[in-house]
Write an enzyme that holds these catalytic residues in place. Structure first.
Site, short mmCIF file in Angstrom:
data_model
loop_
_atom_site.label_atom_id
_atom_site.label_comp_id
_atom_site.label_asym_id
_atom_site.label_seq_id
_atom_site.Cartn_x
_atom_site.Cartn_y
_atom_site.Cartn_z
N GLU A 70 -4.70 -8.93 -0.07
CA GLU A 70 -5.42 -8.60 1.17
C GLU A 70 -6.89 -8.52 0.83
OE1 GLU A 70 -4.12 -5.46 3.82
OE2 GLU A 70 -2.01 -5.84 3.32
N GLU B 220 0.84 -1.21 0.00
CA GLU B 220 0.00 0.00 0.00
C GLU B 220 0.88 1.25 0.00
OE1 GLU B 220 -3.20 -0.17 2.89
OE2 GLU B 220 -4.00 -1.99 1.97
O1 AHR Z 1 -4.67 -6.15 7.20
C1 AHR Z 1 -4.60 -4.98 7.95
C2 AHR Z 1 -4.01 -3.82 7.16
O2 AHR Z 1 -4.84 -3.46 6.11
C3 AHR Z 1 -2.68 -4.04 6.50
O3 AHR Z 1 -1.61 -3.87 7.36
C4 AHR Z 1 -2.66 -3.00 5.44
O4 AHR Z 1 -1.88 -3.37 4.33
C5 AHR Z 1 -4.12 -2.84 5.08
O5 AHR Z 1 -4.47 -1.52 5.00
#
Ligand code: AHR
Length: 570
Positions: free
Chosen positions: A374, A240
């Site tokens: 994610e 991110e």
């Molecule tokens: O999964 C939790 C968080 O969500 C992670 O650290 C980040 O990459 C995302 O924003």
């Protein structure tokens, strides 16, 4: 037009210390939000194309059979498609709350049964779901992680500013990760620090991990207990980077990507020709124009990339939250919240289609994978828990949500070749929850176990009129289904009944095979918010299931709110 119905994401640029409160994203999608009446009125305008991923949606919109008891499926064995890469069943383990410490690592002195500090119960459970890869050490944590703090006999104690500002003992570091992966039989997906690290730091970590030459770093690795080089299957270049990873513009990130891709090398001799380490760039985090710009920028650069840098995957993050900050309860909710969450999770289809289309422009041969590294449900923290630890319960709703997303990934198997649910243990939509010596398997875990036969199986198209399940102004396809052929040629079928009130009868026409019998497992529970707890761990558990064969067709009676996987004997 459904293609224009994707969600919107707003990032909060405030840099707050506690990550849990710093995230403000808003997703909304009118796709399934519009009233059932208007959806039905517009149905005739939607062109019906039974092209893999669109099959369910088109079929739904043209179905005249609202509320029908029976859904007919047609499974086209002869039209096998892409391989459903086992890596779509990947996991994510961040240094966050009790995801690593207590969830995996209890230390060698613990009374909890362990092997070199790693919990035996957790290892056994993860082996059963054949975890293909684990993404580590983050997440936001990765862009503040300095690998040297986590090697050797003297670990450096630091802080974890993203997640509650707690102490990070670094007792779980490189050696412990690799031992854990070895114990569960998974590949390493290591995310290197682009935000606050340097290319040199990342390059040296990879040299430490992978060289078999007698360099100073390799000797240090040997001193630390591992003379042989490790394998690193996947390299994440930042996380991110548009937000917690450094608030970079696409252009700035691209310049970093080229440098890291060039200099962070895998030297393991076994990974030179075959099993090469795949490099995964930071990709989009939503569906608005800014995210299209991000995907465009990376893919455009890739199209004419110079020999000196390369790219094998583009990451995408998408959580099911409805709105930020996450406020939906993970337990003690009703049908309305069930329907809203499932409606939102189905936005994954549009999101993948949108970014895949951009990737197709620059990479028509689909060399670069879309890596959804994610994803999952993100609810309000459980009352009484540390909000920075992202603790939530996991209910039957999450099992259904997992099945719907895995089916979307499978329908996009040509492009989506890896995905990592967030997160593996004790955090967000976890597989496993632990409390000291106790462990419980979540409903989502059971879905992953039931889906094992789909790992590396060949996608088989299924077409059907899904019908509707409606609640208030939310209309959802009543059923979802995928099929696949495993390496032995056996047909596997997954069917989800989203309707929490009505059973559904499935009549499956298997084109190209003659079925003798079919059996498997089904997962349901008394309520949409049924959960497994340490005291009642079996409330949501798969039960044996069998289908009838009648006049060459399979007949299945699916319970309301259920996930069913069967194999067909010919
Ligand atoms: O999964 C939790 C968080 O969500 C992670 O650290 C980040 O990459 C995302 O924003």
């Amino acid at each position: 037009m459904l293609m224009n119905c994707w969600g919107r994401r707003i990032s909060n640029k405030n840099k707050l210390e506690n990550r849990a409160s710093s995230k403000k994203r808003i997703f909304f999608s009118p796709c399934f939000d519009i009233s059932f009446k208007s959806l039905f009125q517009s149905a005739a305008l939607v062109p019906c194309s039974f092209v893999l991923g669109l099959a369910v949606v088109c079929a739904t919109l043209t179905s005249p059979a609202m509320g029908a008891d029976k859904v007919e499926l047609s499974v086209e064995m002869s039209k096998a498609g892409a391989k459903i890469d086992r890596n779509i069943f990947g996991q994510f383990a961040e240094h966050l709350g009790h995801g690593v410490y207590e969830g995996i690592w209890v230390g060698t002195d613990s009374t909890i049964p362990n092997t070199r500090g790693i919990r035996n119960d957790v290892v056994a459970a993860l082996k059963a779901i054949k975890v293909p890869n684990v993404r580590w050490p983050g997440g936001c944590f990765a862009d503040e992680y300095h690998w040297r703090n986590g090697i050797g006999s003297q670990r450096v104690v630091t802080l974890n500013p993203n997640w509650g500002g707690v102490i990070e003992p670094n007792t779980f570091g490189t050696r412990e990760l690799m031992d854990f992966l070895d114990q569960i039989g998974a590949d390493a997906y290591v995310s290197v620090n682009v935000g606050s690290g340097t290319p040199r730091e990342a390059a040296e970590w990879l040299e430490y991990l992978t060289t078999d030459q007698p360099t100073t770093l390799a000797k240090e690795r040997a001193t630390n207990g591992h003379p042989a080089p490790y394998k690193v299957g996947y390299l994440g270049i930042g996380n991110e980077s548009w937000d917690c990873g450094g608030n970079m513009t696409p252009e700035y990130y691209l310049s970093q990507l080229k440098i890291y891709s060039r200099f962070v090398r895998n030297f393991n001799p076994a990974q030179q020709d075959k099993q090469q380490m795949l490099k995964i760039a930071v990709g989009p985090g939503g569906s608005e124009a800014e995210w299209s710009d991000w995907t465009e920028a990376i893919m455009k650069a890739y199209e004419h990339h110079h020999w000196s840098w390369d790219l094998n995957g583009l990451s995408m993050h998408s959580y099911t939250v409805v709105k930020w900050p996450p406020s939906f309860a993970s337990v003690g909710f009703g049908e309305s919240e069930y329907a809203q969450i499932l409606k939102t999770t189905l936005d994954m289809e549009g999101l993948i289609s949108k970014h895949s289309a951009i990737m197709d422009k620059y990479d028509p041969e689909k060399k670069v994978a879309l890596v959804v590294d994610e994803w999952g449900a993100w609810y309000a923290p459980l009352p009484g828990s540390n909000p920075g630890f992202l603790v939530q319960q996991n209910s039957l709703r999450d099992a259904i949500l997992a099945a719907l997303n895995l089916n979307i990934f499978a329908r996009h198997a040509e492009r989506v070749r890896m995905a990592n649910i967030a997160q593996m243990i004790n955090v967000l939509q976890a597989m496993i929850m632990t409390d000291k010596e106790r462990m419980v398997l979540t409903p989502t875990y059971h879905v992953y176990r039931m889906y094992v036969p789909f790992q590396d199986a060949t996608f088989v198209p299924v077409s059907f009129d899904a019908g509707w399940y409606t609640h208030g102004d939310v209309a959802l396809p009543r059923v979802d289904a995928i099929a696949a052929k495993d390496k032995a040629g056996k047909l596997w079928l997954e069917i989800t009944n989203l309707d929490p009130n009505q059973p559904v009868e499935i009549e499956a026409n298997l084109v190209g095979i003659t079925a003798k019998s079919a059996a498997g497992e089904t997962l349901t529970a008394p309520k949409v918010d049924s959960v497994n707890t340490f005291d009642a761990p079996s409330t949501v558990e798969p039960k044996p299931f069998s289908a009838k064969v009648q006049s060459g067709k399979l007949i299945l009676r699916l319970e309301p709110k259920s996930v069913t996987v069967i194999s067909v004997e010919q």
